[in-house]
Design a protein around this motif. Structure first.
Motif, PDB file in Angstrom:
ATOM      1  N   GLU A   1      -6.244   3.418  10.383  1.00  0.00           N
ATOM      2  CA  GLU A   1      -7.255   4.598  10.671  1.00  0.00           C
ATOM      3  C   GLU A   1      -6.994   5.513   9.694  1.00  0.00           C
ATOM      4  OE1 GLU A   1      -6.975   6.259  14.821  1.00  0.00           O
ATOM      5  OE2 GLU A   1      -8.213   4.083  15.635  1.00  0.00           O
ATOM      6  N   TYR A   2      -5.597   5.885   9.165  1.00  0.00           N
ATOM      7  CA  TYR A   2      -5.274   6.825   8.576  1.00  0.00           C
ATOM      8  C   TYR A   2      -4.243   6.453   7.419  1.00  0.00           C
ATOM      9  CZ  TYR A   2      -7.730   9.829  12.011  1.00  0.00           C
ATOM     10  OH  TYR A   2      -8.577  10.115  12.814  1.00  0.00           O
ATOM     11  N   ALA A   3      -4.385   6.915   6.358  1.00  0.00           N
ATOM     12  CA  ALA A   3      -3.390   6.989   5.309  1.00  0.00           C
ATOM     13  C   ALA A   3      -2.900   8.210   5.472  1.00  0.00           C
ATOM     14  CB  ALA A   3      -3.804   6.297   3.839  1.00  0.00           C
ATOM     15  N   VAL A   4      -1.382   8.310   5.419  1.00  0.00           N
ATOM     16  CA  VAL A   4      -0.495   9.802   5.216  1.00  0.00           C
ATOM     17  C   VAL A   4      -0.306   9.733   3.916  1.00  0.00           C
ATOM     18  CG1 VAL A   4       1.398  10.721   6.155  1.00  0.00           C
ATOM     19  CG2 VAL A   4       0.194   9.296   7.567  1.00  0.00           C
ATOM     20  N   ILE A   5      -0.756  10.969   3.185  1.00  0.00           N
ATOM     21  CA  ILE A   5      -0.709  11.069   1.787  1.00  0.00           C
ATOM     22  C   ILE A   5       0.335  12.295   1.516  1.00  0.00           C
ATOM     23  CG2 ILE A   5      -2.021  11.921  -0.365  1.00  0.00           C
ATOM     24  CD1 ILE A   5      -3.154   9.312   0.852  1.00  0.00           C
ATOM     25  N   ASP A   6       1.090  12.160   0.868  1.00  0.00           N
ATOM     26  CA  ASP A   6       2.236  12.931   0.220  1.00  0.00           C
ATOM     27  C   ASP A   6       1.528  13.657  -0.895  1.00  0.00           C
ATOM     28  OD1 ASP A   6       4.247  14.349  -0.663  1.00  0.00           O
ATOM     29  OD2 ASP A   6       5.660  12.762  -0.582  1.00  0.00           O
ATOM     30  N   PHE A   7       1.225  14.764  -0.476  1.00  0.00           N
ATOM     31  CA  PHE A   7       0.502  15.652  -1.627  1.00  0.00           C
ATOM     32  C   PHE A   7       1.373  16.972  -2.070  1.00  0.00           C
ATOM     33  CE2 PHE A   7      -2.381  19.212  -2.643  1.00  0.00           C
ATOM     34  CZ  PHE A   7      -3.032  18.880  -3.817  1.00  0.00           C
TER      35      PHE A   7
ATOM     36  N   ILE B   1       0.996  -1.134  -0.027  1.00  0.00           N
ATOM     37  CA  ILE B   1      -0.036   0.196  -0.002  1.00  0.00           C
ATOM     38  C   ILE B   1       1.024   1.377   0.096  1.00  0.00           C
ATOM     39  CG2 ILE B   1      -1.498   1.314   1.405  1.00  0.00           C
ATOM     40  CD1 ILE B   1      -2.713  -1.339   2.403  1.00  0.00           C
ATOM     41  N   ILE B   2       1.838   1.212   0.826  1.00  0.00           N
ATOM     42  CA  ILE B   2       2.921   2.363   0.918  1.00  0.00           C
ATOM     43  C   ILE B   2       3.303   2.587  -0.371  1.00  0.00           C
ATOM     44  CG2 ILE B   2       4.998   3.334   2.186  1.00  0.00           C
ATOM     45  CD1 ILE B   2       4.087   2.002   4.675  1.00  0.00           C
ATOM     46  N   GLY B   3       3.298   3.807  -0.729  1.00  0.00           N
ATOM     47  CA  GLY B   3       3.839   4.168  -1.960  1.00  0.00           C
ATOM     48  C   GLY B   3       2.871   4.164  -3.319  1.00  0.00           C
TER      49      GLY B   3
ATOM     50  N   GLY C   1      -9.540  11.447 -12.298  1.00  0.00           N
ATOM     51  CA  GLY C   1      -7.967  11.136 -12.823  1.00  0.00           C
ATOM     52  C   GLY C   1      -6.896  12.035 -12.359  1.00  0.00           C
ATOM     53  N   GLU C   2      -7.284  12.851 -11.505  1.00  0.00           N
ATOM     54  CA  GLU C   2      -6.170  14.042 -10.938  1.00  0.00           C
ATOM     55  C   GLU C   2      -5.281  13.304  -9.850  1.00  0.00           C
ATOM     56  OE1 GLU C   2      -7.940  18.449 -11.207  1.00  0.00           O
ATOM     57  OE2 GLU C   2      -8.805  17.115  -9.472  1.00  0.00           O
ATOM     58  N   ASN C   3      -3.955  13.448 -10.003  1.00  0.00           N
ATOM     59  CA  ASN C   3      -3.025  12.838  -9.141  1.00  0.00           C
ATOM     60  C   ASN C   3      -3.351  13.734  -7.771  1.00  0.00           C
ATOM     61  OD1 ASN C   3      -0.920  11.786  -8.083  1.00  0.00           O
ATOM     62  ND2 ASN C   3       0.687  12.924  -9.163  1.00  0.00           N
ATOM     63  N   LEU C   4      -3.169  12.748  -6.881  1.00  0.00           N
ATOM     64  CA  LEU C   4      -3.372  13.547  -5.497  1.00  0.00           C
ATOM     65  C   LEU C   4      -2.377  13.231  -4.578  1.00  0.00           C
ATOM     66  CD1 LEU C   4      -7.314  13.094  -4.701  1.00  0.00           C
ATOM     67  CD2 LEU C   4      -6.177  15.167  -5.782  1.00  0.00           C
ATOM     68  N   GLY C   5      -1.209  12.486  -5.225  1.00  0.00           N
ATOM     69  CA  GLY C   5      -0.029  12.260  -4.561  1.00  0.00           C
ATOM     70  C   GLY C   5       0.061  10.677  -4.314  1.00  0.00           C
ATOM     71  N   LYS C   6       0.646  10.268  -3.077  1.00  0.00           N
ATOM     72  CA  LYS C   6       1.159   8.978  -3.110  1.00  0.00           C
ATOM     73  C   LYS C   6       0.971   8.730  -1.648  1.00  0.00           C
ATOM     74  CE  LYS C   6       6.012   9.084  -2.517  1.00  0.00           C
ATOM     75  NZ  LYS C   6       6.240   8.314  -1.266  1.00  0.00           N
ATOM     76  N   ILE C   7       0.666   7.364  -1.101  1.00  0.00           N
ATOM     77  CA  ILE C   7       0.641   6.917   0.343  1.00  0.00           C
ATOM     78  C   ILE C   7       1.964   6.945   0.752  1.00  0.00           C
ATOM     79  CG2 ILE C   7      -0.175   5.151   1.903  1.00  0.00           C
ATOM     80  CD1 ILE C   7      -2.398   4.657   0.086  1.00  0.00           C
ATOM     81  N   ASP C   8       2.234   7.789   1.864  1.00  0.00           N
ATOM     82  CA  ASP C   8       3.363   7.727   2.255  1.00  0.00           C
ATOM     83  C   ASP C   8       3.673   6.705   3.473  1.00  0.00           C
ATOM     84  OD1 ASP C   8       6.052   9.486   2.524  1.00  0.00           O
ATOM     85  OD2 ASP C   8       5.326   9.458   4.912  1.00  0.00           O
ATOM     86  N   ASN C   9       2.473   6.685   4.316  1.00  0.00           N
ATOM     87  CA  ASN C   9       2.529   6.044   5.536  1.00  0.00           C
ATOM     88  C   ASN C   9       1.092   5.648   5.877  1.00  0.00           C
ATOM     89  OD1 ASN C   9       3.951   4.535   7.557  1.00  0.00           O
ATOM     90  ND2 ASN C   9       5.446   6.014   7.700  1.00  0.00           N
ATOM     91  N   LEU C  10       1.132   4.560   7.003  1.00  0.00           N
ATOM     92  CA  LEU C  10      -0.279   4.278   7.525  1.00  0.00           C
ATOM     93  C   LEU C  10      -0.174   4.412   9.085  1.00  0.00           C
ATOM     94  CD1 LEU C  10      -0.566   0.752   5.507  1.00  0.00           C
ATOM     95  CD2 LEU C  10      -1.615   2.990   5.133  1.00  0.00           C
ATOM     96  N   MET C  11      -1.480   4.808   9.581  1.00  0.00           N
ATOM     97  CA  MET C  11      -1.344   5.185  10.963  1.00  0.00           C
ATOM     98  C   MET C  11      -2.403   3.925  11.503  1.00  0.00           C
ATOM     99  SD  MET C  11       0.464   7.582  11.601  1.00  0.00           S
ATOM    100  CE  MET C  11       0.138   7.798  13.313  1.00  0.00           C
TER     101      MET C  11
END
Length: 142
Positions: A64-70, A35-37, A45-55
């Motif tokens: 509970e949360y995905a940490v999104i790098d945007f 999932i990470i990455g 289809g707009e790029n909102l970033g990538k999943i950086d980490n999970l909480m």
């Protein structure tokens, strides 16, 4: 030469390795590292970033949360955002997650710098985050 047909449902229960394009369909579970990455897009289809980490809530065992790098480019700049994991929908064919929000919405919610994370054990931070998503804190006892 006889061609053996695979029964992936049986393979999955045996713990044996399986292969093929449909080996893990329907997707029910994923490893954190898979999932990470992963990319995150909105429905258009707009790029909102990538999943950086999970909480992970250590008491319930749930993500509970995905940490999104945007907003970063090649890992530089941008911000991190805690997104309730329930807001994400997997698109297994495209191997990415869909978040039903536009880019402008992400610019209005609380974010944080990569080098300065909020106190993730402080309920007030996640209460603020959930205010923007319209969801209560998943487990206010912890």
């Amino acid at each position: 030469m006889a061609i053996l047909e695979k029964n992936y449902e049986v393979d999955n229960r045996t713990g044996l390795n399986h292969e093929g394009p449909d080996a893990n369909i329907p997707v029910r579970r994923l490893t954190a590292t898979s999932i990470i990455g992963d990319r995150v897009e909105n429905p258009i289809g707009e790029n909102l970033g990538k999943i950086d980490n999970l909480m992970v809530n250590l008491h319930s065992g749930h993500i509970e949360y995905a940490v999104i790098d945007f907003g970063s480019f090649l890992g530089i700049g941008g911000k991190l955002y805690a997104i309730p994991f329930a807001e994400l929908r997997l698109d297994p064919d495209r191997e990415l997650f869909i978040l039903n929000r536009d880019k402008d919405y992400l610019k209005t919610i609380p974010g944080f710098d990569k080098t300065h994370w909020p106190d993730t054990n402080d309920h007030s931070y996640f209460n603020d985050v959930n205010t923007y998503w319209g969801t209560p804190y998943p487990n206010s006892n912890y």
